[in-house]
Design an enzyme around this catalytic site. Structure first.
Site, PDB file in Angstrom:
ATOM      1  N   LYS A  20       0.835  -1.202   0.000  1.00 32.88           N
ATOM      2  CA  LYS A  20       0.000   0.000   0.000  1.00 32.88           C
ATOM      3  C   LYS A  20       0.875   1.260   0.000  1.00 32.88           C
ATOM      4  CE  LYS A  20      -3.871  -2.335   2.341  1.00 32.88           C
ATOM      5  NZ  LYS A  20      -4.724  -2.355   3.570  1.00 32.88           N
ATOM      6  N   TYR A  60     -12.465  -2.606  -3.205  1.00 34.05           N
ATOM      7  CA  TYR A  60     -12.985  -2.650  -1.827  1.00 34.05           C
ATOM      8  C   TYR A  60     -14.517  -2.550  -1.768  1.00 34.05           C
ATOM      9  CZ  TYR A  60      -8.317  -2.370   0.345  1.00 34.05           C
ATOM     10  OH  TYR A  60      -7.039  -2.626   0.784  1.00 34.05           O
ATOM     11  N   PHE A  68     -15.170   3.407   7.581  1.00 38.01           N
ATOM     12  CA  PHE A  68     -13.801   3.757   7.185  1.00 38.01           C
ATOM     13  C   PHE A  68     -13.579   3.675   5.671  1.00 38.01           C
ATOM     14  CE2 PHE A  68     -13.872  -0.771   8.435  1.00 38.01           C
ATOM     15  CZ  PHE A  68     -13.364  -1.387   7.297  1.00 38.01           C
ATOM     16  N   ARG A 113       2.865  -7.359   8.879  1.00 39.68           N
ATOM     17  CA  ARG A 113       2.227  -6.286   9.654  1.00 39.68           C
ATOM     18  C   ARG A 113       2.719  -6.289  11.098  1.00 39.68           C
ATOM     19  NH1 ARG A 113      -3.656  -7.699   7.064  1.00 39.68           N
ATOM     20  NH2 ARG A 113      -3.626  -6.265   5.279  1.00 39.68           N
ATOM     21  N   ASN A 123      -1.845  -0.217   7.397  1.00 39.57           N
ATOM     22  CA  ASN A 123      -1.301  -1.570   7.613  1.00 39.57           C
ATOM     23  C   ASN A 123      -0.475  -2.110   6.443  1.00 39.57           C
ATOM     24  OD1 ASN A 123      -3.439  -2.080   5.941  1.00 39.57           O
ATOM     25  ND2 ASN A 123      -4.456  -3.567   7.275  1.00 39.57           N
ATOM     26  N   HIS A 126      -1.711  -5.534   1.301  1.00 40.23           N
ATOM     27  CA  HIS A 126      -2.983  -6.198   1.015  1.00 40.23           C
ATOM     28  C   HIS A 126      -2.712  -7.608   0.517  1.00 40.23           C
ATOM     29  CE1 HIS A 126      -6.928  -7.146  -0.641  1.00 40.23           C
ATOM     30  NE2 HIS A 126      -6.261  -7.640  -1.673  1.00 40.23           N
ATOM     31  N   GLU A 137      -9.514 -10.136  -8.006  1.00 43.20           N
ATOM     32  CA  GLU A 137      -8.567  -9.041  -7.820  1.00 43.20           C
ATOM     33  C   GLU A 137      -7.468  -9.049  -8.888  1.00 43.20           C
ATOM     34  OE1 GLU A 137      -9.292  -8.531  -2.998  1.00 43.20           O
ATOM     35  OE2 GLU A 137      -7.428  -9.441  -3.682  1.00 43.20           O
TER      36      GLU A 137
HETATM   37  P1  GDP Z   1      -7.666  -7.191   5.078  1.00 46.17           P
HETATM   38  O1  GDP Z   1      -8.264  -8.187   4.138  1.00 46.17           O
HETATM   39  O2  GDP Z   1      -6.849  -7.828   6.172  1.00 46.17           O
HETATM   40  O3  GDP Z   1      -6.878  -6.116   4.379  1.00 46.17           O
HETATM   41  O4  GDP Z   1      -8.880  -6.475   5.840  1.00 46.17           O
HETATM   42  P2  GDP Z   1     -10.334  -6.037   5.302  1.00 46.17           P
HETATM   43  O5  GDP Z   1     -10.599  -6.594   3.955  1.00 46.17           O
HETATM   44  O6  GDP Z   1     -11.304  -6.315   6.396  1.00 46.17           O
HETATM   45  O7  GDP Z   1     -10.198  -4.446   5.211  1.00 46.17           O
HETATM   46  C1  GDP Z   1      -9.506  -3.863   4.137  1.00 46.17           C
HETATM   47  C2  GDP Z   1      -8.622  -2.760   4.660  1.00 46.17           C
HETATM   48  O8  GDP Z   1      -9.440  -1.754   5.245  1.00 46.17           O
HETATM   49  C3  GDP Z   1      -7.677  -3.173   5.797  1.00 46.17           C
HETATM   50  O9  GDP Z   1      -6.476  -3.770   5.350  1.00 46.17           O
HETATM   51  C4  GDP Z   1      -7.422  -1.841   6.465  1.00 46.17           C
HETATM   52  O10 GDP Z   1      -6.453  -1.082   5.751  1.00 46.17           O
HETATM   53  C5  GDP Z   1      -8.764  -1.151   6.327  1.00 46.17           C
HETATM   54  N1  GDP Z   1      -9.560  -1.349   7.536  1.00 46.17           N
HETATM   55  C6  GDP Z   1     -10.188  -2.461   7.969  1.00 46.17           C
HETATM   56  N2  GDP Z   1     -10.819  -2.271   9.132  1.00 46.17           N
HETATM   57  C7  GDP Z   1     -10.585  -0.967   9.452  1.00 46.17           C
HETATM   58  C8  GDP Z   1     -10.981  -0.140  10.547  1.00 46.17           C
HETATM   59  O11 GDP Z   1     -11.655  -0.563  11.482  1.00 46.17           O
HETATM   60  N3  GDP Z   1     -10.538   1.163  10.515  1.00 46.17           N
HETATM   61  C9  GDP Z   1      -9.777   1.655   9.510  1.00 46.17           C
HETATM   62  N4  GDP Z   1      -9.388   2.938   9.557  1.00 46.17           N
HETATM   63  N5  GDP Z   1      -9.402   0.912   8.469  1.00 46.17           N
HETATM   64  C10 GDP Z   1      -9.790  -0.379   8.441  1.00 46.17           C
HETATM   65 MG    MG Z   2      -9.709  -7.956   2.714  1.00 47.37          MG
END
Ligand code: GDP
Ligand code: MG
Length: 160
Positions: A20, A60, A68, A113, A123, A126, A137
């Site tokens: 990212k 996304y 968020f 991470r 973080n 991805h 994707e």
């Molecule tokens: P991943 O698959 O581990 O990347 O997680 P997700 O698909 O649930 O979410 C996508 C991305 O959204 C995450 O990698 C974070 O960068 C962001 N994200 C997820 N949950 C949160 C949250 O509670 N707060 C914020 N600010 N960002 C979030």
């Molecule tokens: Mg995800």
């Protein structure tokens, strides 16, 4: 495109991994590539790009109702990302393990991470969460001719 041409075995599974904008700015592209290389996975595609908002919104889209979401899209569009496709046995699941938990403070030390970041909204990387997601994707981020079909020299030393 989730499986390489002429290969239908589990060793040819593919996943979409991206560094990212914060990971790129913090100089972690090489470190993240290194971990997948050293594990034994095969790099199939990679490019540095500033992702268009429409691409990120599509990427996304399942999170569109989260509070968020707009901040996430802004963050992901804030600079170049390094997009990659990696191939190998159970690479989707293993890639997620190597990345660590979504919230870096719950990621084990030793994961990407868990070693390099603190906040969930920064973080650094991805990884696709399932084989079907990886297929979607990869097709979203790469054209077919950007995926390199080649023999992986280490193959017989990595797999029995
Ligand atoms: P991943 O698959 O581990 O990347 O997680 P997700 O698909 O649930 O979410 C996508 C991305 O959204 C995450 O990698 C974070 O960068 C962001 N994200 C997820 N949950 C949160 C949250 O509670 N707060 C914020 N600010 N960002 C979030
Ligand atoms: Mg995800």
């Amino acid at each position: 495109t989730v499986f390489a041409k002429n290969m239908t075995d589990a060793n040819a599974e593919r996943t979409f991994i991206a560094v990212k904008p914060d990971g790129v700015q913090r100089g972690l592209v090489g470190e993240i590539i290194k971990r997948f290389e050293q594990r034994g996975y095969k790099l199939v595609a990679g490019k540095l790009m500033v992702a268009p908002k429409a691409l990120l919104e599509n990427h996304y889209k399942d999170l569109a109702d989260k509070p968020f979401y707009s901040g996430l899209v802004t963050y992901m569009a804030s600079g170049p990302v390094f997009a990659m496709v990696w191939e190998g046995k159970e690479v989707v699941k293993m890639g997620r393990k190597m990345l660590g938990a979504t919230n870096p403070r719950e990621s084990a030390p030793g994961t990407i991470r868990g070693d390099y970041c603190i906040d969930v909204g920064r973080n650094i990387c991805h990884g696709s969460d399932a084989v079907e997601t990886a297929q979607r994707e990869i097709a979203l981020w790469f054209k077919d001719d950007e995926l390199c079909d080649y023999e992986f020299a280490d193959k017989k030393w990595v797999y029995e």
